[in-house]
Design a protein around this motif. Sequence first.
Motif, short mmCIF file in Angstrom:
data_model
loop_
_atom_site.label_atom_id
_atom_site.label_comp_id
_atom_site.label_asym_id
_atom_site.label_seq_id
_atom_site.Cartn_x
_atom_site.Cartn_y
_atom_site.Cartn_z
N VAL A 1 1.03 -5.24 -2.63
CA VAL A 1 0.90 -4.41 -3.61
C VAL A 1 1.85 -3.60 -4.08
O VAL A 1 2.04 -2.97 -5.19
N LYS A 2 3.12 -3.75 -3.14
CA LYS A 2 4.23 -2.90 -3.48
C LYS A 2 4.87 -3.02 -4.93
O LYS A 2 5.17 -2.02 -5.37
N ALA A 3 4.92 -4.08 -5.28
CA ALA A 3 5.63 -4.24 -6.44
C ALA A 3 4.39 -4.31 -7.99
O ALA A 3 5.12 -3.95 -9.04
N ARG A 4 3.14 -3.72 -7.47
CA ARG A 4 2.31 -3.89 -8.44
C ARG A 4 1.67 -2.23 -8.79
O ARG A 4 1.25 -2.07 -9.82
N PHE A 5 1.63 -1.62 -7.39
CA PHE A 5 1.06 -0.53 -7.38
C PHE A 5 2.10 0.72 -7.36
O PHE A 5 2.96 0.63 -6.57
N THR A 6 1.49 1.75 -7.78
CA THR A 6 2.47 3.04 -7.55
C THR A 6 1.43 4.34 -7.35
O THR A 6 0.69 4.60 -8.09
N ILE A 7 1.53 4.88 -6.25
CA ILE A 7 0.95 6.28 -5.81
C ILE A 7 1.82 7.28 -6.21
O ILE A 7 3.08 7.39 -6.07
N SER A 8 1.27 8.35 -6.67
CA SER A 8 1.90 9.67 -7.13
C SER A 8 0.90 10.78 -6.95
O SER A 8 -0.13 10.46 -6.76
N ARG A 9 1.36 11.97 -7.06
CA ARG A 9 0.63 13.55 -7.06
C ARG A 9 1.24 14.39 -7.97
O ARG A 9 2.35 14.31 -8.28
N ASP A 10 0.24 14.95 -8.46
CA ASP A 10 0.58 16.06 -9.60
C ASP A 10 0.07 17.21 -8.53
O ASP A 10 -1.23 17.50 -8.48
N LYS A 11 1.33 18.08 -8.41
CA LYS A 11 0.93 19.30 -7.40
C LYS A 11 -0.14 20.34 -8.00
O LYS A 11 -0.90 21.08 -7.49
N ALA A 12 0.38 20.56 -9.22
CA ALA A 12 -0.42 21.43 -9.87
C ALA A 12 -1.85 21.17 -10.33
O ALA A 12 -2.58 21.95 -10.45
N LYS A 13 -2.11 19.85 -10.28
CA LYS A 13 -3.58 19.54 -10.48
C LYS A 13 -4.20 19.32 -9.22
O LYS A 13 -5.46 18.83 -9.34
N ASN A 14 -3.54 19.25 -8.14
CA ASN A 14 -3.84 18.88 -6.88
C ASN A 14 -4.74 17.43 -6.90
O ASN A 14 -5.76 16.97 -6.58
N THR A 15 -4.03 16.58 -7.58
CA THR A 15 -4.47 15.17 -7.66
C THR A 15 -3.54 14.16 -7.35
O THR A 15 -2.45 14.45 -7.63
N VAL A 16 -4.25 12.97 -6.47
CA VAL A 16 -3.14 11.91 -6.41
C VAL A 16 -3.71 10.86 -7.19
O VAL A 16 -4.77 10.58 -7.49
N TYR A 17 -2.91 10.08 -7.53
CA TYR A 17 -3.02 8.82 -8.59
C TYR A 17 -2.62 7.53 -7.75
O TYR A 17 -1.79 7.37 -6.98
#
Length: 125
Positions: free
Chosen positions: A64-80
């Motif tokens: 999935v490395k080339a297709r998926f991206t994980i990220s986080r928004d510290k202000a919203k305490n949310t991971v995407y």
Amino acid sequence: QVLLVESGGGLAQAGGSLTLSCAASGRTFTSYFMGWFRQAPGKEREFVAAIHWSTGNTYYRDPVKARFTISRDKAKNTVYLQMNSLKPEDTAVYYCAATGRLRLGPQSSEDYDYWGQGTQVTVSS
């Protein structure tokens, strides 16, 4: 008590995109790893991606490395989890997980202490 709530799952066509969200609460996640795992019917739960909350270092399952991206928004305490070029084999229940300690590595489900309830992703061909 840590609470993880996933959202954003649904039905997509092959080649399409979906973005999953994981709202985290209950503590400060400064030193935590946040992970996404998935489980397809009849299969074991498998690692998808992980991110260190503070450094932003990311880890991915190779397919999935080339297709998926994980990220986080510290202000919203949310991971995407941004999922592009979806394939039918991506169909699974996707779970968000969190841990403040690693023993085997960010890809090991055994290391995660907290889990969300899961969100279904279905990709049609």
